[in-house]
Structures are given as structure tokens and as C-alpha cells.
Design an enzyme around this catalytic site. Sequence first.
Site, PDB file in Angstrom:
ATOM      1  N   CYS A  97      23.106  61.107  63.242  1.00 47.10           N
ATOM      2  CA  CYS A  97      22.565  61.437  61.919  1.00 47.10           C
ATOM      3  C   CYS A  97      23.655  61.378  60.858  1.00 47.10           C
ATOM      4  CB  CYS A  97      21.920  62.832  61.944  1.00 47.10           C
ATOM      5  SG  CYS A  97      21.214  63.320  60.353  1.00 47.10           S
ATOM      6  N   CYS A 154      23.357  64.201  58.225  1.00 49.43           N
ATOM      7  CA  CYS A 154      23.806  65.498  58.721  1.00 49.43           C
ATOM      8  C   CYS A 154      25.334  65.592  58.787  1.00 49.43           C
ATOM      9  CB  CYS A 154      23.258  65.760  60.120  1.00 49.43           C
ATOM     10  SG  CYS A 154      21.479  65.536  60.310  1.00 49.43           S
ATOM     11  N   ASP A 155      25.967  64.539  59.290  1.00 51.65           N
ATOM     12  CA  ASP A 155      27.373  64.641  59.670  1.00 51.65           C
ATOM     13  C   ASP A 155      28.334  63.735  58.898  1.00 51.65           C
ATOM     14  OD1 ASP A 155      26.612  66.474  61.632  1.00 51.65           O
ATOM     15  OD2 ASP A 155      26.221  64.886  63.091  1.00 51.65           O
TER      16      ASP A 155
END
Length: 312
Positions: A134, A137-138
Site C-alpha cells: 500500500c 499507507c506507507d
Amino acid sequence: MLDCAIIGGGPAGLTAGLYTTRGGLKNVTLFETGMPGGQITQSSEIENYPGFFEHDKTGMDFMDTWQKQCFHFGLRHEMKKVERVAKTGEHFTVTLEGGESVEALTVIVCTGSTPKRAGIKGEDEYFGKGVSTCATCDGFFYKDKPVTVLGGGDTALEEAFYLSNICSDVYVVHRRDTFRAAPATIDRAMRKENIHFVTNAVIDEIVGDAMGVTGVNIKHNDGTMTHMDNTGLFVFVGHNVNNEVLKDQNGDFICEMNQRGQVIVDLCMRTSVEGLYAAGDIRIEAPKQVVSAAGDGSVAALQVISYIQEQQ
């Protein structure tokens, strides 16, 4: 007879449970074989959920408060696997593992999807320690650093473009010299100066140390090997949609699905079957973000309350 059966205990399912019970439904059960929380519980840090900005808290810490809040309002949790859902007359039959079944007026399916693993040596060892599925997300963890993206579809190139606005360089590794992505997506990625393509190659091994990923070994189609120093690898080789509960005994889906096996819903999370709702990553066009899944769960729950009130 349950007012609502919620299948799946991630952010969508828990939020659906919170809104249905707090909204007045007295008989709501969430079916989840393990402790609720979903994939986010595997994250070591949460930075992009509004209002939650505690760097010493993990995804498990984050979801722990959700469970307490949802169960406070009367949501019941059954650690039982759901085999399938069927519309029987005006209600639903939810068949559990072992042959047991329960009846429900409505059902919200929140079983999500699971990112496919590439099967690379070191992938499991470093997942969450430099290996991610992701970018949203990261990606920020690799600000101004080089990263590698594995994949050649729309998701891989879209996420590579997203990362290119954060990271110093993005190296896209793909086993062929052509891509499955839409032409416009390919063109946009090709025109980004800090996106570099390594085609006709695969990642042979992910290497690292106690701190996480330090690089990848790349095997080219001609048999040669190269090493690339990197601190992050993003794997985009597809998702497995967890849709088995929506298949009947003949293996046919009970509601309309798209070609990827995702549930077709409207803006109210309604499926083609009256009283059946789908929320979170199992639905079409899902952003695969916790905040979006939670929104889906609340929408589905509010629709369930309205539906039951209309039936009465």
C-alpha cells in the site's frame, strides 16, 4: 432471528456493528473467526487516519479501541466461519462451518480482499519492515528515498506515480517489456522523470538486516543478476477478493459481481439483492483505506436500519 448479520471484522465490519447497534438494533452479530481488526492490525505505525497521530501506537493498538467501543453498544462477536449466505424468502440464511445456520433480516458482507504475495525469498520475513502492498499507507516513510515497485498493471503504475511525488526515485520492475495498464496510465508514468523501468526482469530476493529491507536482487531474463540498494519494496501483483461467502452451493454468486469478483454496489452499499449490503475492500472501486472502509460500514449500517424500519 438476527436483525443484521455482519460478516467480517475489519474496519468496515466493526463500524457497521457500531452504527447498527448504536442506531437501535438489538440483535446484531459480527462473524469473524479471529479477533476483529483486519489487515491494519499488521501495521507497525499509523499516520494517515484523521485524528490518530501517535507514533508509538501500532495498528493493533489502533483497532483495540474500536473493538471496545463497538462491543459497548451491544454488538455480539461470534468466532465462527461463515460458509455462505442465501436469500430465503424475506430473510437470509447464514450457514456456518459445521452445518449450523442462523437467520437474519439483513446481511452486511465486509470480508475484504487480500493482497497477493509475489512469493519472493525474504518477502514474508520483511513484510511490514520495508515490504508493503500500500503506497498510500506507507509511502511517506520513504520520503526522499529510492524505492522499488513490483508489477505491471494499473495499480502498480498508479502507485508508482503516487510514490514518485514522495520518493527520490521509483524503480518499476516488471517481468515483460509491455504493461497491462491502461495506455494513459502507462504514458503518465513514462513521462515522470524519477520513475525508472526495469523490464524483462523479476525480483529474485529481498535482502535486509535487523532494521528492515536494504535492497533487492534482480534477475534479468538473460540470466544476469543485479543488486539494487533500496529501503522499500512495494508489491502490486493483484488482490484476492474474499467473496466465497457470496457463492451458493453450485458455486454461482448470489448477487451481481464484476469481472474481478468484486461486489457491485450503489452509493448506499446496496447489492442487487434486497437486504444484502457490501462494504469495504470487497466492493467495486474500493480505495483500500481504513477511513474509506469505515465510511462504507457506516453507510451500510444506516441503510440497514432504514430497510428494517420500512419492512416493519
